[in-house]
Design a protein around this motif. Structure first.
Motif, mmCIF file in Angstrom:
data_model
loop_
_atom_site.group_PDB
_atom_site.id
_atom_site.type_symbol
_atom_site.label_atom_id
_atom_site.label_comp_id
_atom_site.label_asym_id
_atom_site.label_seq_id
_atom_site.Cartn_x
_atom_site.Cartn_y
_atom_site.Cartn_z
ATOM 1 N N UNK A 53 0.827 -1.205 0.000
ATOM 2 C CA UNK A 53 0.000 0.000 0.000
ATOM 3 C C UNK A 53 0.862 1.257 0.000
ATOM 4 N N UNK A 54 1.974 1.213 0.730
ATOM 5 C CA UNK A 54 2.868 2.375 0.765
ATOM 6 C C UNK A 54 3.499 2.611 -0.598
ATOM 7 N N UNK A 55 3.877 1.550 -1.287
ATOM 8 C CA UNK A 55 4.467 1.708 -2.626
ATOM 9 C C UNK A 55 3.423 2.221 -3.621
ATOM 10 N N UNK A 56 2.190 1.763 -3.472
ATOM 11 C CA UNK A 56 1.120 2.288 -4.326
ATOM 12 C C UNK A 56 0.921 3.778 -4.078
ATOM 13 N N UNK A 57 0.949 4.186 -2.817
ATOM 14 C CA UNK A 57 0.796 5.600 -2.481
ATOM 15 C C UNK A 57 1.939 6.423 -3.072
ATOM 16 N N UNK A 58 3.156 5.859 -3.076
ATOM 17 C CA UNK A 58 4.295 6.557 -3.683
ATOM 18 C C UNK A 58 4.094 6.735 -5.189
ATOM 19 N N UNK A 59 3.598 5.705 -5.857
ATOM 20 C CA UNK A 59 3.352 5.814 -7.298
ATOM 21 C C UNK A 59 2.276 6.862 -7.588
ATOM 22 N N UNK A 60 1.237 6.868 -6.796
ATOM 23 C CA UNK A 60 0.187 7.862 -6.998
ATOM 24 C C UNK A 60 0.704 9.276 -6.738
ATOM 25 N N UNK A 61 1.590 9.417 -5.753
ATOM 26 C CA UNK A 61 2.187 10.729 -5.488
ATOM 27 C C UNK A 61 3.058 11.170 -6.660
ATOM 28 N N UNK A 62 3.728 10.225 -7.291
ATOM 29 C CA UNK A 62 4.544 10.564 -8.462
ATOM 30 C C UNK A 62 3.681 11.078 -9.606
ATOM 31 N N UNK A 63 2.496 10.495 -9.779
ATOM 32 C CA UNK A 63 1.569 10.974 -10.805
ATOM 33 C C UNK A 63 1.108 12.388 -10.469
ATOM 34 N N UNK A 64 0.794 12.627 -9.206
ATOM 35 C CA UNK A 64 0.387 13.962 -8.780
ATOM 36 C C UNK A 64 1.501 14.974 -9.037
ATOM 37 N N UNK A 65 2.732 14.567 -8.810
ATOM 38 C CA UNK A 65 3.888 15.453 -8.994
ATOM 39 C C UNK A 65 3.985 15.960 -10.426
ATOM 40 N N UNK A 66 3.576 15.148 -11.385
ATOM 41 C CA UNK A 66 3.684 15.534 -12.790
ATOM 42 C C UNK A 66 2.826 16.739 -13.141
ATOM 43 N N UNK A 67 1.822 17.051 -12.308
ATOM 44 C CA UNK A 67 0.913 18.155 -12.597
ATOM 45 C C UNK A 67 1.236 19.409 -11.784
ATOM 46 N N UNK A 68 2.368 19.420 -11.107
ATOM 47 C CA UNK A 68 2.747 20.573 -10.299
ATOM 48 C C UNK A 68 3.695 21.473 -11.073
ATOM 49 N N UNK A 69 3.824 22.708 -10.592
ATOM 50 C CA UNK A 69 4.791 23.604 -11.213
ATOM 51 C C UNK A 69 6.198 23.111 -10.867
ATOM 52 N N UNK A 70 7.221 23.516 -11.615
ATOM 53 C CA UNK A 70 8.569 22.948 -11.449
ATOM 54 C C UNK A 70 9.117 23.014 -10.028
#
Length: 422
Positions: free
Chosen positions: A265-282
């Motif tokens: 579950x923690x690794x899944x949360x990390x992957x989802x956070x990485x997807x969220x990161x792609x939509x942030x400003x630099x």
């Protein structure tokens, strides 16, 4: 016209000067009073009042524990529920104690004004003293009734039945410890081993006191009450340690079963956070990326020895999930927060239960003060709220608060036990 203006100014200017000086004097006086109320001397006096109220509150907490013991004894003696007077006194004292502990903790905040600390401390002192008087009156009334209607032999028999039931329920405590020690690291079963040894020792001590009380009960010239009371206290502590042994064993096995799911579950949360990161400003993306890298590195380190340290692993993952939530902040949608809370909640609840069990054991075997006890009660309330909450986000927040409060309670209790006056 110039004469009129001069006349008006002759009246107005002095009046303005007088009012201005008065306003300045009042402002200086208010400032001085406020400063005096928040001075080091005022804070020291307030802290002394809080400490005195805390000591009275600890006495009340101890008396409530004794009253709970007496209620249980009464139920055993009467073959059913305890007398209504005892039950009412217990409920009233518990309610007063719980409210007072909540107020006591609130005035421990450094931002609370000394005057407010003293006022609330005085209320805690007054209400706790009233509750102590209520408990004393109820116990005295009940004691008189018992002496008139229940023989010492009957009381001893009831206690011996409870001791026999405890020994039957405990079985072989060493077997539970052996089960844990064969599979897990020592820090996972050390508390269970201590509880097992203590429960056996306390049960043996209770048996000795109750045997002595039984011998005295048959002689009208001797009093069985001292040995009966000592036996009851040893029996109560044995019951507490036996429960702690069973709870520790259960929590370790549950954690061992849950570890793979928590890591996944923690690794899944990390992957989802990485997807969220792609939509942030630099700039935000870089900040979040660095934190994700640190969390992943810590998760990899934890995983290497997770099988031998299951409870420690579950607790560490719960903290990592909190760290991840903090790093994400408002970057997630409401749906993402809800999904994350649902996956983080089981492990965080398990970690909070484990922390609470350790805190309860530490508080029960130390001369813990009001601060440790207030945090313990807060942890118990927060964990209950987490279990009852329908909203996963609210439940997760409550579980995290329970975990923090329990850890604080344990640290304070351990400090009290190690201190020369503890």
């Amino acid at each position: 016209m110039p004469d009129l203006v001069a006349t008006i100014l002759g009246w107005v200017v002095p009046a303005l000067v007088v009012f201005g000086v008065t306003a300045i004097a009042i402002a200086v006086l208010v400032w001085a009073v406020r400063r005096a109320r928040r001075s080091p001397r005022a804070r020291a006096a307030a802290e002394q009042a809080r400490a005195h109220a805390g000591a009275t509150l600890v006495r009340l907490d101890d008396e409530v524990a004794e009253l709970e013991l007496e209620v249980g004894l009464s139920g055993a003696l009467y073959g059913g529920d305890a007398p209504a007077s005892l039950r009412r006194a217990r409920l009233a004292a518990q309610h007063t104690r719980d409210d007072a502990f909540e107020e006591y903790r609130a005035i421990g905040d450094p931002g609370v004004a000394p005057a407010d600390v003293r006022r609330v401390a005085a209320r805690i002192e007054r209400r706790s003293t009233e509750a102590l008087a209520l408990v004393a009156a109820a116990r005295s009334e009940h004691g008189t009734w018992v002496r008139q209607h229940v023989s010492a032999a009957a009381q001893v028999d009831a206690a011996q039945r409870r001791l026999a039931e405890l020994r039957g329920a405990m079985g072989d405590p060493a077997a539970l410890v052996a089960d844990l020690s064969s599979r897990f690291a020592e820090d996972e079963w050390r508390e269970a081993s201590r509880s097992a040894r203590a429960a056996l020792s306390e049960a043996a001590e209770a048996g000795r006191h109750l045997d002595a009380a039984a011998a005295r009960a048959g002689d009208p010239s001797l009093s069985a009450l001292p040995d009966l009371a000592a036996g009851e206290r040893a029996l109560r502590q044995a019951e507490s340690d036996a429960r702690n042994l069973e709870e520790t064993h259960r929590l370790v096995l549950q954690a061992a079963h849950a570890v793979p799911e928590e890591i996944a579950a923690a690794r899944t949360a990390l992957r989802q956070a990485s997807v969220t990161r792609e939509h942030l400003d630099p700039a935000e993306a870089d900040r979040l990326g660095a934190e994700l890298h640190a969390v992943e590195a810590e998760l990899n380190r934890i995983e290497t020895d997770a099988a031998r340290h299951p409870t420690r692993t579950v607790e560490a993952i719960a903290r990592l999930r909190g760290r991840l939530d903090l790093a994400l902040g408002d970057a997630r949608t409401a749906q993402q927060r809800l999904r994350g809370a649902r996956t983080a909640l089981p492990g965080t609840l398990a970690a909070a239960r484990g922390a609470l069990a350790q805190a309860e054991a530490s508080v029960s075997r130390s001369r813990a003060g009001a601060d440790a006890r207030s945090r313990l009660l807060s942890a118990q309330r927060e964990l209950a709220s987490a279990r009852q909450a329908q909203d996963p986000v609210a439940a997760l927040d409550a579980a995290r608060r329970a975990m923090r409060d329990a850890e604080d309670a344990k640290a304070l209790a351990d400090h009290a036990r190690r201190s020369p006056t503890g």
